[in-house]
Design a protein around this motif. Structure first.
Motif, PDB file in Angstrom:
ATOM      1  N   VAL A   1     114.518  39.464  28.802  1.00 48.91           N
ATOM      2  CA  VAL A   1     113.304  39.954  29.446  1.00 48.91           C
ATOM      3  C   VAL A   1     113.591  41.244  30.195  1.00 48.91           C
ATOM      4  N   CYS A   3     115.897  35.388  21.477  1.00 44.99           N
ATOM      5  CA  CYS A   3     115.407  36.745  21.773  1.00 44.99           C
ATOM      6  C   CYS A   3     116.365  37.436  22.741  1.00 44.99           C
ATOM      7  N   LYS A  62     109.199  33.940  26.185  1.00 49.04           N
ATOM      8  CA  LYS A  62     109.624  35.254  26.690  1.00 49.04           C
ATOM      9  C   LYS A  62     108.458  36.041  27.264  1.00 49.04           C
ATOM     10  N   THR A 110     115.534  30.517  22.858  1.00 46.92           N
ATOM     11  CA  THR A 110     114.510  31.509  22.526  1.00 46.92           C
ATOM     12  C   THR A 110     114.876  32.371  21.331  1.00 46.92           C
ATOM     13  N   SER A 152     118.729  35.404  29.730  1.00 46.56           N
ATOM     14  CA  SER A 152     117.754  36.108  28.892  1.00 46.56           C
ATOM     15  C   SER A 152     116.357  36.079  29.496  1.00 46.56           C
ATOM     16  N   LEU A 153     116.062  35.078  30.327  1.00 44.57           N
ATOM     17  CA  LEU A 153     114.716  34.932  30.890  1.00 44.57           C
ATOM     18  C   LEU A 153     114.619  35.358  32.349  1.00 44.57           C
TER      19      LEU A 153
END
Length: 600
Positions: A301, A298, A347, A296, A226-227
């Motif tokens: 990125v 989320c 993020k 996170t 995700s990052l």
């Protein structure tokens, strides 16, 4: 068996999946047209069947025309107040808002987390919105999609296998097996796997030791995905994963085990975001789904960067919308205390993107729970007493909403309150929430995305446009972080605790020692995550509203060096959920036509 699309092959772009017809089974236009609405060229579209595609990461290196200063895409994050266990409809509201913006002839693109199968078959059920505000195809969204979660599961378990294999073959790295902290993962809720013993049987079957399973969204690799900002960044982060210590107390990494290269190979294709759409045809980039409690919470990125890059282009078109900034809408998990803080401090710190506005999703039922006069557990139906009209209950629970508005403003963001209306809400209650929000200086609108789709979110869309224009015209520091990178770890944790309203932080001796080790070993510059319950601003789910006079207890600290943060555990956080007495899996069936039934 899947075969490459002939149309894709003729165009010279990569293709995976079945031949894509001019219209998919839902009646929408083809994937190239859908990508075009997001400003993404057909050469970057990799079809996976008729209705889903991946977007090749070389789209970020596209040398097409960039936006002029001030014409970059607007960036909006959808967050919420402290939720009830059933959730308040942030994803549904985000989808409805995107559809409302499209009806207002704006250019929206959604970026959302992918659904995990564990919750889909458990208590929560499927994600991706509901009714007139949902991602389609819903079955693909909730079951497998393009296999990203399976790739993450395989890469994670490969490292676990290599650890045990290294121990079995002499342990050249002198790993202290008592310190091995790398579990195995599975995208199914299975409480029986929370504590296991591996290596039972003959000597040839491996070293006997205690271990565990987590659910796949709780894997550090999910957060890394995700990052990560590129394949190179992904490979480097995988190498930094810490699996334990050696007999001299030094950290042992995946790089030490020579595991990171193979893990990156498994994850190469999964790193590309997935292209789906809403029921009204708005493009949606669905990618990754990190656990909201310890990570996170989320979407990736890369999905946000791809969306912003596509909308930043200035294609030649007769449509006035092509000359206006687009709108990238994303969602942060749980309430503004947890999800929005991590969105900003992790993020956005990684992507460099800064939001202009935050939509705060509020429900009448959540405010009634925060009044302290009502209780909801799981997805149970609200009791009759809670469904009766009571403006007084709404007022009593409103301090929680006002606290979250303060949190949003603390990040330098324009707050817009979205009152997500349920059929059991009363007009007087809805009007009271709107009055209280506007009295606190926020724009506010009642929304009905599940029943009315984009039409039910037009007033919210107008408020968001106004908020973005005001933020862009002003000189506010958008997306202000809670702490500085050079603050020590205790200062960072204390700063996050102050967002919650804690009077201070208390550490167990073991947690304090671990923080000291992280500082002395060079990890003090990392950001922090505070893992706590999402059901209260505090660490205690029983404390509703806006608790005061409490301190945050940190019982344990862990290091996610690959993801790039230190996380403090407060209270009990399970990373392998269990199934309820009657899980959602019992309702799911497949019709003779192949249609999946009972998936909500």
């Amino acid at each position: 068996m899947s075969t490459p699309s002939h149309a894709s092959a003729a165009s010279g772009r990569p293709a995976v999946g079945q031949e894509t017809p001019e219209a998919d089974l839902t009646g929408h236009t083809d994937l190239d047209d859908l990508a075009g609405r997001a400003g993404i060229g057909a050469r970057h579209v990799i079809p996976y069947g008729r209705d889903v595609a991946k977007i090749a990461l070389n789209v970020l290196a596209d040398d097409g025309p960039a936006a002029a200063p001030g014409e970059e895409a607007h960036y909006i994050v959808v967050t919420g107040i402290t939720p009830t266990p059933a959730g308040e409809g942030k994803t549904t509201t985000a989808i409805g808002l995107a559809q409302g913006l499209a009806l207002r002839r704006r250019r929206p693109v959604l970026t959302l987390r992918q659904s995990a199968m564990g919750p889909t078959f458990g208590i929560k059920g499927g994600a991706g919105g509901s009714g007139g505000a949902r991602i389609v195809p819903a079955e693909r969204m909730n079951l497998h999609l393009t296999g990203d979660f399976h790739a993450i599961t395989a890469a994670h378990n490969l490292l676990a296998a290599l650890i045990d294999n290294h121990l079995h073959h002499g342990n050249a790295l002198r790993i202290d097996e008592r310190t091995v902290s790398w579990p195995r993962v599975l995208d199914v809720n299975d409480r029986a796997l929370r504590h296991i013993v591996t290596g039972l049987g003959p000597r040839a079957d491996g070293v006997t030791r205690q271990s565990s399973f987590d659910i796949t969204p709780a894997s550090e690799i999910m957060v890394i995905m995700s990052l990560a900002t590129s394949l190179t960044d992904l490979r480097e982060r995988l190498g930094r994963i810490i699996i334990g210590r050696d007999c001299d107390g030094r950290w042992v990494t995946a790089e030490d085990l020579r595991a990171a290269g193979a893990m990156a190979a498994i994850l190469r294709d999964a790193l590309a975001p997935n292209l789906l759409r809403t029921g009204e045809g708005v493009p949606a980039l669905v990618h990754t789904g990190p656990f909201g409690n310890i990570a996170t919470g989320c979407s990736s990125v890369l999905a946000d960067l791809v969306a912003a890059r596509g909308l930043a282009g200035r294609p030649a078109a007769r449509d006035r919308r092509a000359r206006e900034p687009g709108y990238v809408l994303t969602e942060a998990g749980f309430g503004a205390d947890m999800g929005l803080e991590r969105f900003i401090d992790l993020k956005c710190a990684t992507s460099g993107m800064r939001p202009e506005a935050a939509v705060l999703v509020v429900t009448v039922r959540a405010l009634k729970v925060h009044s302290g006069r009502h209780h909801l557990a799981g997805r149970q139906e609200p009791p009759d007493r809670m469904l009766r009209e009571s403006v007084d209950d709404v007022r009593a629970g409103a301090p929680n909403m006002l606290k979250h508005l303060d949190i949003v403003r603390g990040f330098g963001l324009e707050p817009v309150v979205a009152v997500n209306v349920f059929p059991t809400d009363h007009d007087a209650e809805i009007d009271e929430v709107l009055r209280l929000a506007r009295g606190a200086g926020a724009r506010a609108a009642a929304v009905r995305p599940a029943t009315d789709g984009g039409e039910g979110c037009l007033e919210l869309a107008d408020a968001v446009v106004e908020a973005c224009d005001r933020a862009r015209a002003g000189a506010v520091a958008r997306g202000r972080p809670v702490y500085r990178p050079d603050d020590d770890l205790r200062t960072k944790i204390g700063a996050v605790a102050s967002v919650y309203g804690a009077d201070g932080v208390d550490y167990t001796p073991a947690a304090a020692r671990f923080l000291d080790d992280c500082e002395s070993d060079g990890f003090g510059s990392l950001p922090v995550v505070v893992a706590k319950t999402p059901l209260s601003l505090s660490h205690d789910p029983a404390l509703k509203g806006v608790p005061t006079g409490w301190r945050l207890p940190v019982r344990e600290v862990r290091l996610a060096a690959g993801a790039g943060y230190v996380y403090a555990l407060c209270g009990t956080v399970s990373t392998m959920p269990g199934l309820p007495t009657h899980p959602a899996a019992e309702r799911i069936e497949v019709a003779p036509t192949g249609e999946i039934l009972g998936l909500r």
